[in-house]
Motif scaffolding. Structure first.
Motif, PDB file in Angstrom:
ATOM      1  N   PRO A   1       0.810  -1.068  -0.223  1.00  0.00           N
ATOM      2  CA  PRO A   1      -0.094   0.072  -0.161  1.00  0.00           C
ATOM      3  C   PRO A   1       0.898   1.208  -0.202  1.00  0.00           C
ATOM      4  CG  PRO A   1      -0.947  -1.382   1.572  1.00  0.00           C
ATOM      5  CD  PRO A   1       0.277  -2.206   1.109  1.00  0.00           C
ATOM      6  N   LEU A   2       1.852   1.237   0.794  1.00  0.00           N
ATOM      7  CA  LEU A   2       2.823   2.507   0.895  1.00  0.00           C
ATOM      8  C   LEU A   2       4.068   1.787   0.773  1.00  0.00           C
ATOM      9  CD1 LEU A   2       3.405   5.511   1.679  1.00  0.00           C
ATOM     10  CD2 LEU A   2       3.555   4.712   3.959  1.00  0.00           C
ATOM     11  N   TYR A   3       4.784   2.539  -0.502  1.00  0.00           N
ATOM     12  CA  TYR A   3       6.271   2.020  -0.666  1.00  0.00           C
ATOM     13  C   TYR A   3       7.224   3.218  -0.660  1.00  0.00           C
ATOM     14  CZ  TYR A   3       9.684  -0.726  -3.007  1.00  0.00           C
ATOM     15  OH  TYR A   3      10.783  -1.652  -3.029  1.00  0.00           O
ATOM     16  N   ILE A   4       7.852   3.277   0.259  1.00  0.00           N
ATOM     17  CA  ILE A   4       8.947   4.279   0.398  1.00  0.00           C
ATOM     18  C   ILE A   4      10.313   3.490   0.220  1.00  0.00           C
ATOM     19  CG2 ILE A   4      10.050   6.083   2.059  1.00  0.00           C
ATOM     20  CD1 ILE A   4       7.543   6.134   3.572  1.00  0.00           C
ATOM     21  N   TRP A   5      11.035   3.820  -0.661  1.00  0.00           N
ATOM     22  CA  TRP A   5      12.503   3.118  -0.919  1.00  0.00           C
ATOM     23  C   TRP A   5      13.232   3.624   0.156  1.00  0.00           C
ATOM     24  CZ3 TRP A   5      13.611   0.987  -5.840  1.00  0.00           C
ATOM     25  CH2 TRP A   5      12.697   0.962  -6.801  1.00  0.00           C
ATOM     26  N   ASN A   6      13.913   2.539   0.669  1.00  0.00           N
ATOM     27  CA  ASN A   6      15.344   2.719   1.714  1.00  0.00           C
ATOM     28  C   ASN A   6      16.390   3.417   0.897  1.00  0.00           C
ATOM     29  OD1 ASN A   6      17.761   2.138   3.041  1.00  0.00           O
ATOM     30  ND2 ASN A   6      16.593   0.928   4.127  1.00  0.00           N
ATOM     31  N   PRO A   7      17.000   4.671   1.527  1.00  0.00           N
ATOM     32  CA  PRO A   7      17.740   5.376   0.613  1.00  0.00           C
ATOM     33  C   PRO A   7      18.801   4.735   0.245  1.00  0.00           C
ATOM     34  CG  PRO A   7      16.836   6.516   2.805  1.00  0.00           C
ATOM     35  CD  PRO A   7      16.366   5.095   2.957  1.00  0.00           C
ATOM     36  N   PHE A   8      19.218   3.784   0.959  1.00  0.00           N
ATOM     37  CA  PHE A   8      20.582   3.083   0.590  1.00  0.00           C
ATOM     38  C   PHE A   8      20.424   1.740   0.158  1.00  0.00           C
ATOM     39  CE2 PHE A   8      21.700   6.207   3.762  1.00  0.00           C
ATOM     40  CZ  PHE A   8      22.335   6.997   3.195  1.00  0.00           C
ATOM     41  N   GLU A   9      19.583   0.944   0.935  1.00  0.00           N
ATOM     42  CA  GLU A   9      19.365  -0.537   0.258  1.00  0.00           C
ATOM     43  C   GLU A   9      18.008  -0.538  -0.745  1.00  0.00           C
ATOM     44  OE1 GLU A   9      20.286  -3.353   3.699  1.00  0.00           O
ATOM     45  OE2 GLU A   9      19.493  -1.606   4.882  1.00  0.00           O
ATOM     46  N   GLN A  10      18.258  -0.089  -1.753  1.00  0.00           N
ATOM     47  CA  GLN A  10      17.218   0.159  -2.620  1.00  0.00           C
ATOM     48  C   GLN A  10      16.340  -0.927  -2.908  1.00  0.00           C
ATOM     49  OE1 GLN A  10      16.703   3.647  -5.067  1.00  0.00           O
ATOM     50  NE2 GLN A  10      16.909   3.736  -2.808  1.00  0.00           N
ATOM     51  N   ASP A  11      16.355  -2.194  -2.661  1.00  0.00           N
ATOM     52  CA  ASP A  11      15.778  -3.016  -2.702  1.00  0.00           C
ATOM     53  C   ASP A  11      14.532  -3.420  -1.589  1.00  0.00           C
ATOM     54  OD1 ASP A  11      17.745  -3.958  -1.186  1.00  0.00           O
ATOM     55  OD2 ASP A  11      17.985  -5.843  -2.256  1.00  0.00           O
ATOM     56  N   LEU A  12      14.906  -2.444  -0.722  1.00  0.00           N
ATOM     57  CA  LEU A  12      13.891  -2.468   0.519  1.00  0.00           C
ATOM     58  C   LEU A  12      12.990  -1.537   0.802  1.00  0.00           C
ATOM     59  CD1 LEU A  12      16.403  -3.224   3.176  1.00  0.00           C
ATOM     60  CD2 LEU A  12      14.816  -5.089   1.951  1.00  0.00           C
ATOM     61  N   ASN A  13      11.879  -1.626   1.191  1.00  0.00           N
ATOM     62  CA  ASN A  13      10.657  -0.788   1.173  1.00  0.00           C
ATOM     63  C   ASN A  13      10.614  -0.765   2.962  1.00  0.00           C
ATOM     64  OD1 ASN A  13       8.222   0.677   1.619  1.00  0.00           O
ATOM     65  ND2 ASN A  13       6.977  -1.071   1.087  1.00  0.00           N
ATOM     66  N   ILE A  14      10.681   0.660   3.182  1.00  0.00           N
ATOM     67  CA  ILE A  14      10.935   1.023   4.775  1.00  0.00           C
ATOM     68  C   ILE A  14       9.377   1.057   5.404  1.00  0.00           C
ATOM     69  CG2 ILE A  14      13.087   1.983   4.666  1.00  0.00           C
ATOM     70  CD1 ILE A  14      11.469   4.779   4.932  1.00  0.00           C
ATOM     71  N   SER A  15       8.513   0.953   4.445  1.00  0.00           N
ATOM     72  CA  SER A  15       6.928   1.172   5.079  1.00  0.00           C
ATOM     73  C   SER A  15       6.442  -0.137   4.611  1.00  0.00           C
ATOM     74  CB  SER A  15       6.631   2.384   4.294  1.00  0.00           C
ATOM     75  OG  SER A  15       6.616   2.369   3.283  1.00  0.00           O
ATOM     76  N   LYS A  16       6.976  -1.207   4.528  1.00  0.00           N
ATOM     77  CA  LYS A  16       6.318  -2.611   4.120  1.00  0.00           C
ATOM     78  C   LYS A  16       5.253  -2.931   5.045  1.00  0.00           C
ATOM     79  CE  LYS A  16       7.558  -6.999   2.153  1.00  0.00           C
ATOM     80  NZ  LYS A  16       7.021  -6.752   0.686  1.00  0.00           N
TER      81      LYS A  16
END
Length: 539
Positions: A438-453
């Motif tokens: 629903p909410l996808y915020i890219w991790n600034p450094f680990e670009q394959d991670l969604n910090i709001s998963k």
């Protein structure tokens, strides 16, 4: 009027603070850690003569600074000018009486100060100024906000009430330094450093202390001998994975704190988490602490936010306001769950500020372009490079007021296409979501991670509803009339849970929005409002 003059002085002071705060993140951390090593914590009687205490301590060396605070009684933080003063003080300190309880011997920097003849010394007692270690309740904050003359002024008042004080920052670094004393019993060259909200300029009074055990400094000195036909290296315990080594290290440190650490209680070893850690309460300082082992990417995230927070005073004021607003409306929670985290909210504010015209803060890619060789960091295959010298970053030409920015923030995210777009701080623009969260915020450094998963659809819809309602209030409310009627206005009106009062006006607003989803969400908020408000005040 006098109180508001102080608030205006505060506002100008913050602008001056930002313009002069040019030290790098690493320089600040080094200074704070050094400061902590010259500091002791003393539990004091409820009433004492401050002057005489300082005279006694001065016999061991110059006292550079001190303050008193209340935490399970009165305590004093004492910073000496020289580290040798602590050794002098320790040599003069007695061992506790063991007639009733056996003690575990450990020469720490935690002391108890008592009066030998309390009755005869009572006449010499002096009132102590106690440094606050937690922010004021929301209801008291709302009263202060109503004294301001603009929403911008209100936001700076909120920032001043919630941000970490100089004293609280010193106490956080001292907590890390005291834990380091234990860690060095096993790992002599290790350090314990705070990260996250304690150091990124976005910490709130009362928040936990995230700290990590660092062996990086040890690695710097572990270079192999290149000269001659021989090589020398240490014999060390070899384990099949870094994760297992981390678990073993934290298990030992956790047991050490639990068994021997003065004031370390409720120790929990959470070793099977994605990031293994030890949780504990450090009673002498009053902090809840999370101890992990070196997390280089988390440190880079802390430094990135530090830079953003130093660039413009509006950045921190907007972040603190949005996070306080979210707590009041039950959008965030201190416990893990499906709600938006403070970190995700902070990233959303940063993205919004990157999207302004002209931008208020640069994108991560722009900061990377300014980096020199010493700023290059590749961690676990991820490029974590960005400039560390704030003087290389050009000031923004954006002059929008916080009044405007707050309303625009709610307007922007109240109408954001979350179904299609994600938030990317590296690029500073919306990009198509790579997955259906629903909410996808890219991790600034680990670009394959969604910090709001963790955020689910109902929680996201709740956020959208609250943002739209808040934008409506800021657009429609009549500040002058509300001040005449002595009603909360501006930011103060946003910090009263919607639906708690003025229910007829709420119904009219919902008609204007025309959304059944929003209506049902606001009705549900009404039922849970008391619980949400309690959590907002308590954390």
């Amino acid at each position: 009027m006098e109180r508001w003059r102080k608030h205006k002085f505060l506002l100008h002071g913050m602008h001056a603070e930002v313009s002069t705060r040019k030290k790098t993140f690493a320089e600040v951390q080094t200074e704070r850690l050094d400061q902590a090593e010259r500091t002791v914590l003393i539990k004091c009687p409820s009433k004492l003569n401050e002057k005489k205490l300082l005279q006694y301590l001065s016999s061991h060396g110059n006292v550079k600074s001190h303050f008193f605070f209340e935490n399970r009684g009165i305590s004093a933080l004492i910073e000496f000018s020289e580290k040798s003063s602590i050794a002098s003080l320790q040599d003069a300190v007695g061992i506790p009486d063991v007639s009733e309880h056996h003690v575990v011997p450990f020469k720490s920097r935690l002391f108890t100060f008592t009066l030998k003849n309390p009755v005869s010394q009572r006449m010499e007692e002096t009132p102590l100024h106690l440094s606050p270690q937690c922010h004021i309740p929301v209801k008291d904050l709302i009263q202060k906000l109503c004294l301001a003359d603009s929403i911008s002024g209100q936001m700076y008042v909120l920032l001043n009430e919630h941000q970490l004080t100089e004293e609280n920052i010193k106490l956080r670094f001292l907590a890390c330094s005291l834990v380091r004393d234990f860690a060095r019993a096993y790992f002599p060259d290790s350090t314990v450093k705070p990260f996250g909200s304690s150091v990124n300029t976005f910490g709130k009074l009362g928040s936990d202390v995230d700290m990590f055990l660092d062996f990086h400094d040890t690695g710097k000195h572990a270079t192999k001998m290149k000269k001659g036909p021989f090589e020398m290296e240490y014999q060390m315990k070899r384990l099949p994975s870094e994760r297992l080594a981390t678990q073993r290290i934290l298990s030992v440190i956790g047991d050490c704190l639990d068994n021997f650490g003065p004031g370390c209680v409720n120790v929990q070893k959470i070793l099977n988490a994605r990031c293994p850690l030890v949780k504990f309460c450090h009673q002498p300082t009053g902090f809840q602490c999370d101890l992990s082992v070196s997390n280089s990417i988390a440190i880079r995230s802390s430094e990135l936010l530090y830079i953003y927070g130093c660039l413009d005073s509006r950045v921190r004021a907007l972040v603190f306001t949005v996070r306080c607003w979210a707590r009041v409306h039950g959008l965030t929670n201190s416990a893990p769950g499906t709600w938006i985290t403070n970190f995700s909210l902070t990233m959303m504010v940063m993205f919004f500020l990157q999207k302004r015209s002209p931008p208020i803060i640069p994108t991560l890619d722009q900061l990377k372009e300014l980096a020199d060789e010493k700023d290059k960091h590749i961690i676990g295959g991820y490029d974590c490079s960005f400039v560390s010298d704030l003087r290389k970053i050009k000031p923004t030409k954006n002059t929008e007021t916080l009044d405007v920015l707050l309303g625009e923030f709610f307007e922007y995210f109240g109408n954001f296409d979350f179904r299609k777009n994600s938030i990317n701080l590296r690029k500073g623009k919306e990009v198509n979501k790579p997955e259906s969260s629903p909410l996808y915020i890219w991790n600034p450094f680990e670009q394959d991670l969604n910090i709001s998963k963790n955020v689910n659809q109902p929680q996201l819809e709740k956020f959208i509803a609250m943002a739209r309602e808040s934008a409506w209030i800021l657009q429609k409310e009549d500040k002058t009339q509300q001040m005449i009627n002595k009603e909360p206005w501006g930011l103060a009106a946003l910090l009263i849970p919607f639906g708690k009062s003025n229910s007829s006006r709420m119904k009219n607003r919902m008609k204007g929005i025309g959304s059944e989803t929003i209506k049902s969400l606001l009705d549900s908020l009404k039922l849970n409002n008391a619980n949400s408000q309690q959590k907002a005040v308590g954390k």
